[in-house]
Design a protein around this motif. Sequence first.
Motif, PDB file in Angstrom:
ATOM      1  N   ALA A  69       0.830  -1.206   0.000  1.00  0.00           N
ATOM      2  CA  ALA A  69       0.000   0.000   0.000  1.00  0.00           C
ATOM      3  C   ALA A  69       0.864   1.254   0.000  1.00  0.00           C
ATOM      4  CB  ALA A  69      -0.928  -0.015   1.219  1.00  0.00           C
ATOM      5  N   GLU A  70       1.945   1.214   0.752  1.00  0.00           N
ATOM      6  CA  GLU A  70       2.837   2.375   0.809  1.00  0.00           C
ATOM      7  C   GLU A  70       3.515   2.620  -0.534  1.00  0.00           C
ATOM      8  OE1 GLU A  70       6.723   3.919   3.392  1.00  0.00           O
ATOM      9  OE2 GLU A  70       5.651   2.086   3.957  1.00  0.00           O
ATOM     10  N   LYS A  98      -0.773   4.577  -1.016  1.00  0.00           N
ATOM     11  CA  LYS A  98      -1.991   4.470  -0.219  1.00  0.00           C
ATOM     12  C   LYS A  98      -1.634   4.325   1.258  1.00  0.00           C
ATOM     13  CE  LYS A  98      -4.799   2.258  -3.818  1.00  0.00           C
ATOM     14  NZ  LYS A  98      -5.616   1.059  -4.148  1.00  0.00           N
ATOM     15  N   SER A  99      -2.540   4.753   2.103  1.00  0.00           N
ATOM     16  CA  SER A  99      -2.355   4.572   3.541  1.00  0.00           C
ATOM     17  C   SER A  99      -2.862   3.197   3.942  1.00  0.00           C
ATOM     18  CB  SER A  99      -3.108   5.651   4.326  1.00  0.00           C
ATOM     19  OG  SER A  99      -2.637   6.935   3.983  1.00  0.00           O
ATOM     20  N   GLU A 116      -4.769   0.316   5.723  1.00  0.00           N
ATOM     21  CA  GLU A 116      -6.050   0.324   6.419  1.00  0.00           C
ATOM     22  C   GLU A 116      -5.826   0.134   7.916  1.00  0.00           C
ATOM     23  OE1 GLU A 116      -8.680  -2.531   4.821  1.00  0.00           O
ATOM     24  OE2 GLU A 116      -8.611  -1.732   2.770  1.00  0.00           O
TER      25      GLU A 116
END
Length: 280
Positions: free
Chosen positions: A43-44, A48-49, A51
């Motif tokens: 995600a990184e 994206k952050s 969840e």
Amino acid sequence: MLLSPGMDAALAGVLGLLVGSFLNVVIYRLPKMLERQWAADCAELVGKSPEPAEPFNLMHPRSRCRQCGHLIRWYENIPVLSYLALRGKCSECGTRIGARYPLVEIATAGLFTFCGWKWGVSWTGLAWCGFAAALVALAMIDWDTTLLPDDITLPLVWAGLIASALRWTGVPLQQAVWGAAAGYVSLWLVYQGFKLLTGKEGMGYGDFKLFAALGAWFGWQALVPIILMASVIGAIIGIAMKFSDNLREGGAIPFGPFLAGAGLTALLFGPSSILEVIGL
């Protein structure tokens, strides 16, 4: 030895039961912790952050029934005895509890008992107990997930070298260093050769690191009997699973459990005895 051999062995066996109970936690949770970390890293990478999620590690949350969520009380978590008292079922919903939990505890206790009997309550005995516990965890994790976590394999390599330097294993440091190097490089070469010939990956890097760890603990001379035993037993079990249609999807059989099994055999009987076991 602090006490008599029998008392040392008994104390080590009790410690083994407790450690075995903890290993059950490690076997189940460590792969999931790694999966969470990989998901967060992915995600990184895409900006994206991760969840938000509840803390999940070896200590939190408390152990609970996977079916109904019942929190395991302290008296339901006594190694082996609680399993027998509960008749292998959750006290809340009656879901069966796998027999593997007490078996891991009993196996770990047996290995610790052997170490306590042979080396007593000493740094040497403690070192070999740690070695045995690591192999039990690695064997079960690899069998379940085909993963051999660096969190265990790499410390096991360094622990073998340090134990050799401190003269706890009886293996000269030079032999331990060459054992670690030869263990890693030998399987790496097999991997590269197999990939070159078939275009497929026959094993993972975790196998290289585990074999390096065995070389660090037993010395380079032990590598041949250990790999021979792991290969022979792995082939026998693999053929049996194929004919019984028990192979997992893709037909992959992890090699780590057989390496770990050969390592534990070397611990119990000595590396040279492995050649006699497999008839060489």
